[in-house]
Design a protein around this motif. Structure first.
Motif, mmCIF file in Angstrom:
data_model
loop_
_atom_site.group_PDB
_atom_site.id
_atom_site.type_symbol
_atom_site.label_atom_id
_atom_site.label_comp_id
_atom_site.label_asym_id
_atom_site.label_seq_id
_atom_site.Cartn_x
_atom_site.Cartn_y
_atom_site.Cartn_z
ATOM 1 N N THR A 1 0.833 -1.196 0.000
ATOM 2 C CA THR A 1 0.000 0.000 0.000
ATOM 3 C C THR A 1 0.869 1.249 0.000
ATOM 4 N N THR B 1 1.689 7.109 -10.834
ATOM 5 C CA THR B 1 0.734 7.795 -11.699
ATOM 6 C C THR B 1 -0.098 8.785 -10.883
ATOM 7 N N GLU C 1 -3.363 11.448 -10.917
ATOM 8 C CA GLU C 1 -4.615 11.816 -11.588
ATOM 9 C C GLU C 1 -5.181 13.064 -10.928
ATOM 10 N N GLU D 1 -8.476 15.835 -10.926
ATOM 11 C CA GLU D 1 -9.863 16.014 -11.338
ATOM 12 C C GLU D 1 -10.412 17.280 -10.688
ATOM 13 N N LYS E 1 -10.450 14.408 -16.880
ATOM 14 C CA LYS E 1 -9.533 13.927 -15.846
ATOM 15 C C LYS E 1 -8.121 13.920 -16.434
ATOM 16 N N THR F 1 -4.204 12.945 -16.389
ATOM 17 C CA THR F 1 -3.307 11.909 -15.864
ATOM 18 C C THR F 1 -1.868 12.244 -16.245
ATOM 19 N N THR G 1 -5.063 12.182 -6.956
ATOM 20 C CA THR G 1 -4.966 10.760 -6.654
ATOM 21 C C THR G 1 -3.604 10.249 -7.119
ATOM 22 N N ASN H 1 -1.488 6.755 -7.531
ATOM 23 C CA ASN H 1 -1.606 5.284 -7.556
ATOM 24 C C ASN H 1 -2.903 4.828 -6.890
ATOM 25 N N ASP H 2 -4.023 5.478 -7.259
ATOM 26 C CA ASP H 2 -5.372 5.154 -6.772
ATOM 27 C C ASP H 2 -5.570 5.492 -5.297
ATOM 28 N N GLU H 3 -4.621 6.213 -4.666
ATOM 29 C CA GLU H 3 -4.766 6.657 -3.284
ATOM 30 C C GLU H 3 -4.971 8.174 -3.278
ATOM 31 N N THR H 4 -6.032 8.681 -2.624
ATOM 32 C CA THR H 4 -6.344 10.107 -2.612
ATOM 33 C C THR H 4 -5.389 10.851 -1.675
#
Length: 317
Positions: free
Chosen positions: A202, A230, A232, A234, A262, A264, A286, A288-291
Motif C-alpha cells: 500500500t 501515476t 490523476e 480532477e 480527468k 493523468t 490521486t 496510484n489510486d490513493e487520494t
C-alpha cells in the motif's frame, strides 16, 4: 490628443483586429464569456479570484497573438496581485491513531456489568448441576443390595468399561489438541504473511512539513510506490491551474485542469515531484489510486493556493 490605452483595450483591439468574436474566444480559451468581457472592461473584481486574473489574461493574450510576458510587464500596475496575510502556524495533519481511539479504561468499565451478569448466570447453572448430580449419586448408593453377586459383577464391569472409555477419550483429546494446534499455527502464519504483504504493497503518504501562511509550501514523503507512479487530477465545478514538475524543474504539465476532463500524469522514475495548485478546494489529487489529503486545510484563509513537494522513498532506503 492620444489617450493611454489600458490592458483591457489592448486585448479587445487585438481580438477585433483578428476578427475573433467573444463566443469563439470562449471556445478557444475555455474561459466564460462574462469573464472575457470583464477583462476587456478591466472589471477584475468579478473574476473568481485574484490568482485567476493573471492566468485568464495570459490565456486571452496567447489566443489573440500577443506576448503575455511583455503584456504583463507593461501593465503590471493595473493587474491586481493577491494580498499577503499574516503568517499563521498550522499543525500537521498526520496524527496518531491513539488520539482518535477511546481509552482502554473506559472500555473495561463499560463491560464490567456484563461480565458480572454472565458470571452470576454460570454460577447458578453450576449450583443446579451440582445439586442434581449429588442427588442422583445418593439414589444410586441406596438402591442396590450390597450382598448381591449380580450387583457386584455389574459394578466391576461398569468400572472396567468406564476406565477403557476414559483412556480412549484421553487419547482422542490429545490427538485433537495436536491437530488443532498445528492448524492454528498454519492459520496464524497465513494471516501474518497476508497482513505483511498488504501493508508493504500500500502506498504510504507521510507529511514531513506542513506549510504556513498564504500559499503554503509543504513536504510529503511517498513510500511503497511500486513499479509505477501515476498522478490523476480532477477539477470540481471550475477549471483549476496546475503545474507539475520534477526536482530539476522539468515541466510535465502546466495549464488548466477542466471539470469535464480527468488529467493523468505519469511520474514513474522521478525521485522528487513539485505541484503548484491554484485552487486546492476544487482539485482532487490521486496517486496510484490513493487520494492525497492536502497538508494544509484548503478551507483555511490563504490556503486555497498550495505548493507541495513530494519526495519518493526507494524501497532499499
Amino acid at each position: 490628443m492620444v489617450l493611454d490605452m489600458g490592458i483591457g483595450s489592448r486585448l479587445r483591439d487585438a481580438r477585433e483586429a483578428k476578427e475573433i468574436s467573444l463566443d469563439s474566444l470562449q471556445e478557444t480559451t475555455k474561459i466564460q464569456k462574462r469573464y472575457l468581457v470583464a477583462i476587456e472592461e478591466e472589471n477584475f473584481s468579478i473574476l473568481p479570484g485574484k490568482f485567476y486574473t493573471k492566468a485568464f489574461i495570459r490565456e486571452y493574450a496567447i489566443a489573440v497573438g500577443l506576448d503575455p510576458n511583455e503584456l504583463m510587464a507593461e501593465f503590471s500596475e493595473e493587474i491586481p496581485s493577491p494580498s499577503e496575510d499574516t503568517t499563521t502556524q498550522y499543525t500537521r495533519i498526520h496524527r496518531s491513531r491513539k488520539d482518535n481511539m477511546p481509552t482502554k479504561n473506559s472500555a473495561i468499565f463499560s463491560i464490567v456489568p456484563t461480565l458480572f451478569v454472565i458470571i452470576l448466570i454460570f454460577g447458578i447453572i453450576f449450583v443446579v448441576w451440582w445439586f442434581v448430580i449429588s442427588k442422583a449419586n445418593d439414589e444410586n448408593k441406596t438402591t442396590p443390595n450390597a450382598n448381591s453377586d449380580d450387583y457386584i459383577t455389574r459394578e466391576t464391569e461398569n468400572k472396567n468399561k468406564n476406565t477403557n472409555d476414559d483412556t480412549n477419550n484421553k487419547e482422542n483429546q490429545d490427538t485433537d489438541e495436536n491437530t488443532g494446534d498445528a492448524t492454528e499455527d498454519t492459520d496464524n502464519n497465513d494471516e501474518d504473511s497476508s497482513a505483511e504483504t498488504d501493508e508493504n504493497s500500500t502506498l504510504s503518504m507521510d507529511v514531513v512539513e506542513a506549510g504556513t501562511g498564504t500559499k503554503p509550501t509543504s513536504t510529503i514523503e511517498l513510500s511503497n510506490v511500486g513499479d509505477s507512479l501515476t498522478f490523476e487530477f480532477e477539477a470540481a465545478n471550475v477549471q483549476v491551474w496546475l503545474d507539475v514538475e520534477n526536482g530539476n524543474g522539468q515541466k510535465f504539465f502546466s495549464g488548466f485542469v477542466k471539470p469535464t476532463e480527468k488529467t493523468t500524469v505519469d511520474m514513474t522514475g522521478q525521485e522528487q515531484i513539485y505541484l503548484n495548485v491554484g485552487s486546492a478546494p476544487n482539485l482532487t489529487i490521486t496517486i496510484n489510486d490513493e487520494t492525497l489529503e492536502y497538508p494544509v486545510d484548503p478551507s483555511q484563509r490563504g490556503a486555497d493556493h498550495q505548493k507541495i513537494w513530494l519526495n519518493v522513498i526507494k524501497e532499499n532506503e
